[in-house]
Design a protein around this motif. Structure first.
Motif, PDB file in Angstrom:
ATOM      1  N   LEU A  20       0.827  -1.200   0.000  1.00  0.00           N
ATOM      2  CA  LEU A  20       0.000   0.000   0.000  1.00  0.00           C
ATOM      3  C   LEU A  20       0.867   1.257   0.000  1.00  0.00           C
ATOM      4  O   LEU A  20       2.040   1.215   0.384  1.00  0.00           O
ATOM      5  CB  LEU A  20      -0.921  -0.006   1.221  1.00  0.00           C
ATOM      6  N   PRO A  21       0.321   2.405  -0.430  1.00  0.00           N
ATOM      7  CA  PRO A  21       1.095   3.646  -0.458  1.00  0.00           C
ATOM      8  C   PRO A  21       1.732   3.979   0.887  1.00  0.00           C
ATOM      9  O   PRO A  21       1.086   3.867   1.941  1.00  0.00           O
ATOM     10  CB  PRO A  21       0.048   4.695  -0.846  1.00  0.00           C
ATOM     11  N   TRP A  22       3.010   4.339   0.828  1.00  0.00           N
ATOM     12  CA  TRP A  22       3.812   4.772   1.972  1.00  0.00           C
ATOM     13  C   TRP A  22       4.089   3.668   2.997  1.00  0.00           C
ATOM     14  O   TRP A  22       4.731   3.923   4.012  1.00  0.00           O
ATOM     15  CB  TRP A  22       3.186   5.972   2.668  1.00  0.00           C
ATOM     16  N   GLU A  23       3.603   2.455   2.751  1.00  0.00           N
ATOM     17  CA  GLU A  23       3.937   1.337   3.640  1.00  0.00           C
ATOM     18  C   GLU A  23       5.323   0.799   3.279  1.00  0.00           C
ATOM     19  O   GLU A  23       5.762   0.869   2.135  1.00  0.00           O
ATOM     20  CB  GLU A  23       2.896   0.221   3.515  1.00  0.00           C
ATOM     21  N   LYS A  24       6.014   0.226   4.259  1.00  0.00           N
ATOM     22  CA  LYS A  24       7.360  -0.288   4.034  1.00  0.00           C
ATOM     23  C   LYS A  24       7.381  -1.762   3.672  1.00  0.00           C
ATOM     24  O   LYS A  24       8.284  -2.230   2.983  1.00  0.00           O
ATOM     25  CB  LYS A  24       8.225  -0.058   5.278  1.00  0.00           C
ATOM     26  N   GLU A  25       6.377  -2.527   4.150  1.00  0.00           N
ATOM     27  CA  GLU A  25       6.407  -3.976   3.977  1.00  0.00           C
ATOM     28  C   GLU A  25       5.376  -4.449   2.958  1.00  0.00           C
ATOM     29  O   GLU A  25       4.247  -3.952   2.923  1.00  0.00           O
ATOM     30  CB  GLU A  25       6.137  -4.676   5.312  1.00  0.00           C
ATOM     31  N   PRO A  26       5.735  -5.449   2.138  1.00  0.00           N
ATOM     32  CA  PRO A  26       4.755  -6.061   1.237  1.00  0.00           C
ATOM     33  C   PRO A  26       3.854  -7.030   2.003  1.00  0.00           C
ATOM     34  O   PRO A  26       4.213  -7.519   3.086  1.00  0.00           O
ATOM     35  CB  PRO A  26       5.637  -6.814   0.239  1.00  0.00           C
ATOM     36  N   VAL A  27       2.696  -7.305   1.420  1.00  0.00           N
ATOM     37  CA  VAL A  27       1.740  -8.246   2.006  1.00  0.00           C
ATOM     38  C   VAL A  27       1.468  -9.348   0.982  1.00  0.00           C
ATOM     39  O   VAL A  27       1.268  -9.062  -0.204  1.00  0.00           O
ATOM     40  CB  VAL A  27       0.418  -7.539   2.389  1.00  0.00           C
ATOM     41  N   LEU A  28       1.455 -10.585   1.434  1.00  0.00           N
ATOM     42  CA  LEU A  28       1.134 -11.724   0.577  1.00  0.00           C
ATOM     43  C   LEU A  28      -0.214 -12.303   0.971  1.00  0.00           C
ATOM     44  O   LEU A  28      -0.468 -12.554   2.153  1.00  0.00           O
ATOM     45  CB  LEU A  28       2.201 -12.817   0.702  1.00  0.00           C
ATOM     46  N   VAL A  29      -1.073 -12.510  -0.012  1.00  0.00           N
ATOM     47  CA  VAL A  29      -2.321 -13.258   0.171  1.00  0.00           C
ATOM     48  C   VAL A  29      -2.175 -14.530  -0.660  1.00  0.00           C
ATOM     49  O   VAL A  29      -2.008 -14.461  -1.881  1.00  0.00           O
ATOM     50  CB  VAL A  29      -3.548 -12.450  -0.283  1.00  0.00           C
ATOM     51  N   LEU A  30      -2.242 -15.680   0.001  1.00  0.00           N
ATOM     52  CA  LEU A  30      -1.967 -16.953  -0.652  1.00  0.00           C
ATOM     53  C   LEU A  30      -3.135 -17.907  -0.479  1.00  0.00           C
ATOM     54  O   LEU A  30      -3.582 -18.152   0.648  1.00  0.00           O
ATOM     55  CB  LEU A  30      -0.707 -17.581  -0.054  1.00  0.00           C
TER      56      LEU A  30
END
Length: 370
Positions: free
Chosen positions: A27-37
């Motif tokens: 998401l904008p300005w967030e540092k970490e990626p998110v995985l949906v699996l």
């Protein structure tokens, strides 16, 4: 954002050629990626946005739902944030050799030329100047070969680093194929019960790293049309509306006019109905909306597929939803990428100017390919 270790890079790039459904996003300005699996089971699909009522998961919806391009929801059998959690989530499938899905990756993509765009512009500008429409959105696609060293994950990370203001995504399912995107446009988001959508219309290229000044009448009129539409829709579906803008917002190497709309909803188990009211906005379709939608389907001259559809996390029962319009995106097709871009057409529009706008927008994705 840095690349994760080599083993995780290779695993995610392998998954992109498999029958496993997943979404990696930031998401904008967030540092970490998110995985949906989604580890197993049949991918949930529906024929229209109303089928999202009561659902939770990662959504990829097309501009025009059809049997070939349904609305899909990736079930979160595992949701992980940050590379360490993502590596742990993928560990259980790391030993399994992905099965290549040739149906998706080898799908033929027809060529789209400058002449095709000129002919489509002619079809669009005539009814605009006759007063049949207030606005139409004309888009196009462009196909290019990928380098032999191309990595979907490295391209995703490049986008995260280059575009901190945008929602970055890498999504793959056997139904949709693979899409990588970098979009600035919220369609519906929420945090702690306050809902948010935006009017994003009007475009100018950046001057290097300098923000351009002075919006043309055409751009200001385009933005006002989208904003007026959203005020009317929110008046039907929500309450306690407040606005911020319009103001100039950067999105990669272009800037847009943007207005934020904040509001409340009585209930959240009908978000599919809410999305059906909002999408497509005049920012990606036109006015009058239904008439413009039908006209685009018959006259644009190519299949938008999931471009200008909806992408992101939907939570009908929790406190956070983050859904965006799928702009500045590319679809992977074997050894090629298909880039998509469009622009709002008004009676005053000039063909060459609109063509150049789509070129600048496509550069957003072209420049981050790894």
């Amino acid at each position: 954002m840095n690349l994760p270790d080599k083993k995780l890079c290779e695993l995610i790039d392998e998954l992109e050629q498999s029958s496993v459904s997943f979404a990696l996003y930031r998401l904008p300005w967030e540092k970490e990626p998110v995985l949906v699996l989604q580890r197993e089971g049949v991918l949930h699909t529906c024929a229209h946005l109303q089928g999202l009522n009561g659902k939770t998961g990662f959504v990829l919806a097309p501009f025009c739902p059809s049997e070939q391009h349904p609305v899909v929801i990736i079930r979160a059998d595992r949701k992980a944030e940050g590379w360490a959690e993502i590596a742990d989530a993928l560990a259980s499938i790391g030993m399994a050799k992905p099965v290549k899905d040739r149906l998706i990756s080898d799908r033929h993509v027809p060529a789209y030329t400058r002449r095709d765009y000129g002919e489509a512009f002619g079809r669009f500008i005539q009814p605009l100047r006759e007063g049949v429409f207030q606005k139409l959105v004309l888009s196009r696609c462009e196909t290019a070969s990928l380098p032999d060293t191309f990595s979907p994950l490295a391209t995703f990370v490049n986008a995260c680093t280059s575009y901190p203001r945008m929602m970055i995504s890498l999504v793959h399912t056997p139904v949709t194929g693979t899409w990588i995107g970098s979009t600035p446009e919220i369609i519906l988001s929420a945090e702690r019960g306050r809902w948010h959508t935006v009017s994003l219309a009007g475009t100018m290229p950046m001057n290097g790293e300098q923000m351009p000044e002075g919006w043309s009448l055409k751009n200001r009129e385009e933005q006002m049309l989208v904003s007026a539409y959203l005020r009317e829709v929110i008046g039907r579906i929500g309450f306690n509306l407040t606005e911020e803008g319009p103001y100039t917002a950067r999105a990669g190497q272009v800037v847009h006019l943007k207005t934020d709309f904040f509001f409340n909803l009585e209930q959240t188990d009908n978000l599919g109905d809410v999305l059906n009211e909002l999408h497509p906005t005049p920012a990606v379709c036109g006015l009058p909306r239904q008439k413009a939608y039908d006209f685009i389907e018959s006259n644009e001259g190519y299949d938008r597929s999931y471009y200008t559809g909806i992408i992101g996390w939907l939570d009908s029962w929790g406190e956070r939803t983050s859904l965006y319009v799928n702009l500045r995106c590319m679809q992977l097709s074997g050894k090629q990428a298909v880039f998509y871009a469009g622009g709002g057409i008004l009676p005053s529009s000039a063909e060459e100017t609109e063509w150049e706008e789509t070129r600048h927008k496509m550069d957003t994705m072209k420049r981050i390919i790894n």
